[in-house]
Write a protein that holds these residues in place. Structure first.
Motif, PDB file in Angstrom:
ATOM      1  N   ALA A   1      -7.704   4.031   0.004  1.00  0.00           N
ATOM      2  CA  ALA A   1      -6.527   3.268  -0.410  1.00  0.00           C
ATOM      3  C   ALA A   1      -5.673   4.108  -1.355  1.00  0.00           C
ATOM      4  CB  ALA A   1      -6.961   1.968  -1.090  1.00  0.00           C
ATOM      5  N   ALA A   2      -6.339   4.838  -2.257  1.00  0.00           N
ATOM      6  CA  ALA A   2      -5.611   5.694  -3.199  1.00  0.00           C
ATOM      7  C   ALA A   2      -4.839   6.784  -2.455  1.00  0.00           C
ATOM      8  CB  ALA A   2      -6.585   6.330  -4.195  1.00  0.00           C
TER       9      ALA A   2
ATOM     10  N   GLY B   1      -3.493   6.503   0.441  1.00  0.00           N
ATOM     11  CA  GLY B   1      -2.271   5.874   0.944  1.00  0.00           C
ATOM     12  C   GLY B   1      -1.231   5.740  -0.150  1.00  0.00           C
ATOM     13  N   ILE B   2      -1.673   5.169  -1.312  1.00  0.00           N
ATOM     14  CA  ILE B   2      -0.720   4.860  -2.384  1.00  0.00           C
ATOM     15  C   ILE B   2      -0.166   6.130  -3.042  1.00  0.00           C
ATOM     16  CG2 ILE B   2      -0.527   3.824  -4.679  1.00  0.00           C
ATOM     17  CD1 ILE B   2      -2.402   1.621  -3.716  1.00  0.00           C
ATOM     18  N   PHE B   3      -1.058   7.099  -3.328  1.00  0.00           N
ATOM     19  CA  PHE B   3      -0.614   8.268  -4.085  1.00  0.00           C
ATOM     20  C   PHE B   3      -0.124   9.427  -3.227  1.00  0.00           C
ATOM     21  CE2 PHE B   3      -3.809   6.614  -7.306  1.00  0.00           C
ATOM     22  CZ  PHE B   3      -2.832   6.052  -8.104  1.00  0.00           C
TER      23      PHE B   3
ATOM     24  N   PHE C   1       0.159   9.456   0.953  1.00  0.00           N
ATOM     25  CA  PHE C   1       0.841   9.276   2.237  1.00  0.00           C
ATOM     26  C   PHE C   1       2.272   8.783   2.070  1.00  0.00           C
ATOM     27  CE2 PHE C   1      -3.463   8.583   4.473  1.00  0.00           C
ATOM     28  CZ  PHE C   1      -3.591   9.937   4.648  1.00  0.00           C
ATOM     29  N   PHE C   2       2.467   7.853   1.128  1.00  0.00           N
ATOM     30  CA  PHE C   2       3.826   7.358   0.902  1.00  0.00           C
ATOM     31  C   PHE C   2       4.734   8.495   0.458  1.00  0.00           C
ATOM     32  CE2 PHE C   2       2.084   2.948   0.378  1.00  0.00           C
ATOM     33  CZ  PHE C   2       2.885   2.344   1.317  1.00  0.00           C
TER      34      PHE C   2
END
Lengths: 439, 338
Positions: free
Chosen positions: A96-97, A99-101, A103-104
């Protein structure tokens, strides 16, 4: 074919194919940070054209990485549901991290970088490729941290039939995370350098935009030599000592050590036998392994005899993958060194043989990445989480072998198609060269 | 509110964000199948070109957050919906690569092939996501141990197929509204008509599906009518449905886009509120359902994740907003376009 074998085959297939692309993306993105930076500071149109040319190749590679990467995010749940339940309390957070830190950051700024050249200031535009490179590099951190937890689990307690978190910091920065991360990112930098060097060599041989290609070649050679040297010392060396310390079964397999011994030799070559776990035709340097691991010849290095045979990884694949990777790593250093010397002697540009080898060397760092990954993953077997959960107990029991076979067939066809198209378009774009780009 | 509930709502919000953002991508993709010329189809591609993969990250992050916060849900649903998810992956892969592949070769057959991959990849993705969501609403065959015991064909029940259809229609409307704001002249007029027509289909089918849901899954309506938020969400939802045709008529597509985004969010919010505190109802016995308590991670993991979200999400929203602003306005086809 049983469901377990098929689940493993599918995972190997999907991760193996996916892992072709991220190292190229990470390496090329950093090359572009340099090219765009020089172009911006020097206000040199040639570097801008160079950047636009390599940016197209990055965009193509990145798209393949995104397309094949999403399979990874799903696959733990679809094919390894027992594993997912067992480790979810720890393993999910880094994903999840990521994605947040990461991939975005990389996807958002890649769009801005590719399509925003005339819509934002030069500083913001350079910042956007920097953020692509940073994002891609951060994403590598979280996925390596998650995988390292499988290698050297820490920061957990077994409770409620699963691994539960006791310290997020210990779980993420577990004993193998940092060295494996640096080792992998540096491999990506080597990949990007060989990619840019090979493409530049092609342009020089074909007499297209030679001035531009010479400049991108210089960047790639300096970058590539530095990264290749770092991979040997300190990164490769430190990583090997970490494996010896934390996963001695794996270390015995990669180095081919049958019996615990002091004054252990470093095996340079050998043909492994999976059944007897012995090496034939071995070429070795006596005592060197002990020196590399312990700094002295007296402290023993653990061999296969220390462990239950049921807890040992497959010998041949681990040994061969590691040794070819190490041989490739040595080749990268020598090759980039020769290229640099020839560059200083101003003999590089006419050396057709060297330039041709450079083109054909583009896939080699990718192969080295794959082999390193195979060494790490196969060398961890029979465990999916070292010492805690066996691979044979971790797959999805609610998914039938037929269903997995179905998805393997589909993915094989798609990946074959994507692989062919990727190479076809890549070659086409390179053949068009930077001339077709107007600034 | 406890940690489990916070994470239930955060994951709902991530999936709502995904539905809003990739929803218009899918809509534009589906509409590209009706593009009449090369130039029109390029506008479809370029209208979402700079943003689609950032939008897909919402799915990746949502999946990661689900894995981290509710591993039992992630494991059971993803392995249970195996074939459906594999097909979804195939559809997403083809959509993803069509952008880069299409523009690189100037052959008619080549381009039409990738148009097809883009359009049908988007259509299949929207449909399968809808079918998966429909199955959650109607309940999934889960045994006492929380394991999936159905087959792929159990998932293809009439109710879920209709939810899949509703999702496709919703995303086509949402995508038409988005594309109308990004295009000019004839294409814009056609988007206008598409939006108006799909609004009618949507409203009829949504009403019908609400009644069907009430009949098929009465448990969704047990608790929620006692909750004041239920009526707040419902009012906003109905308000968005009513205001849409008014905005179409007055040609205000930027505002219509906000309205349709709100509509998508409210539909998911409404469904989440009705499910809560169950995450995946069991169609075998409601007591076997996966809930936000029996399927969750430990409190320490939920707390840690909350810190990660609190640091990361505001930053993401800030720069995403900035990037979307750079690309506001009509699509211009340039040398760098797809």
């Amino acid at each position: 074919m049983d469901a377990l074998f098929l689940a493993r085959l599918q995972f190997a297939l999907t991760i193996g194919f996916h892992f072709i692309f991220p190292p190229i993306s990470i390496g090329l993105a950093w090359q572009l940070v340099i090219m765009e930076g020089i172009g911006w500071k020097k206000k040199d149109e040639m570097y801008i054209r160079m950047s636009k040319f390599f940016a197209k190749l990055l965009a193509l590679t990145f798209a393949l990485g995104v397309a094949t990467g999403i399979v990874m995010e799903f696959q733990f749940g679809t094919n390894w549901s027992v594993y997912s339940e067992f480790v979810g309390d720890i393993f999910g957070a880094p994903l999840a991290a990521e994605g947040i830190f990461a991939f975005f950051l990389e996807s958002g700024f890649l769009g801005l970088y590719l399509f925003g050249r005339n819509k934002v200031s030069k500083a913001v535009h350079w910042f956007s490729i920097l953020m692509v490179a940073v994002g891609a590099t951060i994403s590598a951190f979280w996925i390596i941290a998650a995988n390292s937890w499988q290698q050297t689990p820490a920061g957990y307690i077994i409770r409620n039939n699963r691994a539960e978190l006791t310290s997020f910091y210990d779980a993420v920065i577990n004993p193998s995370t940092m060295i494996r991360y640096l080792h992998t990112v540096d491999a990506a930098l080597i990949t990007g350098a060989f990619f840019a060097a090979g493409v530049s060599a092609y342009l020089i041989i074909k007499n297209k935009e030679v001035e531009l290609a010479k400049r991108s070649m210089k960047i790639a050679i300096i970058f590539g030599l530095a990264a290749s040297l770092l991979e040997l010392v300190p990164l490769g060396d430190t990583h090997a000592r970490q494996v010896a310390r934390t996963q001695p079964e794996k270390f015995a397999s990669i180095e081919g050590i049958q019996k615990t011994q002091s004054n252990a030799p470093l095996v340079l070559f050998g043909i492994p036998n999976n059944k007897t776990r012995e090496l034939s035709m071995r070429v070795e340097i006596p005592g060197l392994l002990s020196w590399l691991v312990h700094g002295n010849a007296d402290t023993p290095v653990k061999g296969f005899n220390e462990f239950e045979s049921g807890n040992l990884p497959p010998f041949a694949l681990t040994f061969i993958s590691f040794h070819i990777m190490a041989a490739l790593g040595t080749f990268f250093i020598l090759f980039m060194l020769i290229a640099l010397i020839q560059l200083f002697r101003n003999r590089l540009w006419d050396n057709k043989w060297l330039l041709r080898t450079m083109i054909w060397s583009i896939p080699l760092p990718i192969a080295a990445c794959e082999l390193g990954w195979i060494t790490a993953e196969v060398g961890r077997q029979p465990w999916i989480v070292y010492g805690l959960l066996k691979t044979s107990e971790a797959y999805s029991t609610s998914v039938t072998a037929g269903e997995v076979l179905f998805s393997i067939i589909i993915f094989s066809f798609i990946y074959l198609l994507l692989g062919i198209l990727y190479i076809y378009i890549l070659v086409r774009e390179v053949k068009h060269g930077p001339q077709s780009i107007n600034t | 509110m406890d940690l489990n509930s916070i994470w239930f709502w955060l994951i709902s919000a991530l999936f709502a964000g995904y539905a809003i953002l990739d929803g218009f991508d899918f809509g534009v993709g589906i509409l590209s199948l009706f593009g009449r010329s090369e130039k029109e189809r390029r506008i479809h591609f370029n209208a979402i070109g700079p943003v689609w993969d950032g939008n897909e990250v919402w799915l990746v992050t949502g999946g990661g957050a689900l894995f981290a916060a509710f591993p039992k849900v992630y494991a059971t649903v993803f392995s249970g919906f195996y074939i459906a998810l594999m097909l979804l992956l195939v559809a997403l892969i083809f959509r993803a690569v069509s952008f880069e592949f299409r523009s690189k070769v100037e052959s008619q057959i080549w381009r039409r092939t990738w148009d097809f991959a883009f359009g049908f990849g988007s259509l299949l993705s929207a449909f399968l996501l809808g079918v998966a969501f429909g199955n959650i609403l109607i309940g999934v065959p889960i045994d006492a141990k929380g394991n999936f015991i159905g087959t792929f064909f159990d998932l293809l029940n009439p109710y879920s197929i209709c939810i899949g259809l509703l999702t496709v229609i919703l995303f086509v409307m949402h995508g038409a509204v988005y594309l109308a704001g990004k295009s000019e002249d004839e294409l814009r007029d056609r988007c206008h008509r598409w939006a108006q027509n799909t609004w009618i289909y949507f409203t009829v089918l949504y009403t019908a599906m609400t009644i069907w849901t009430w009949l098929a899954s009465p448990f969704l309506f047990e608790r929620s009518p006692g909750n004041p938020f239920f009526y707040v969400l419902l009012s906003i939802l109905i308000g968005a449905v009513i205001v849409l045709p008014v905005l179409f008529k007055s040609d205000k597509f930027n505002r219509a886009f906000i309205a349709s985004s709100v509509l998508v969010a409210m539909m998911i919010g409404h469904a989440a509120l009705s499910l809560y505190p169950r995450f995946v109802p069991s169609s075998v016995d409601l007591n076997y359902s996966l809930t936000i308590y029996n399927a969750s991670s430990s409190d320490l993991t939920l707390q840690t994740m909350l810190v990660i979200a609190a640091i990361g999400i505001p930053v993401v929203i800030t720069y995403s907003f900035f990037i979307q602003r750079v690309f506001r306005g009509k699509v211009e086809i340039t040398k760098e376009s797809y």
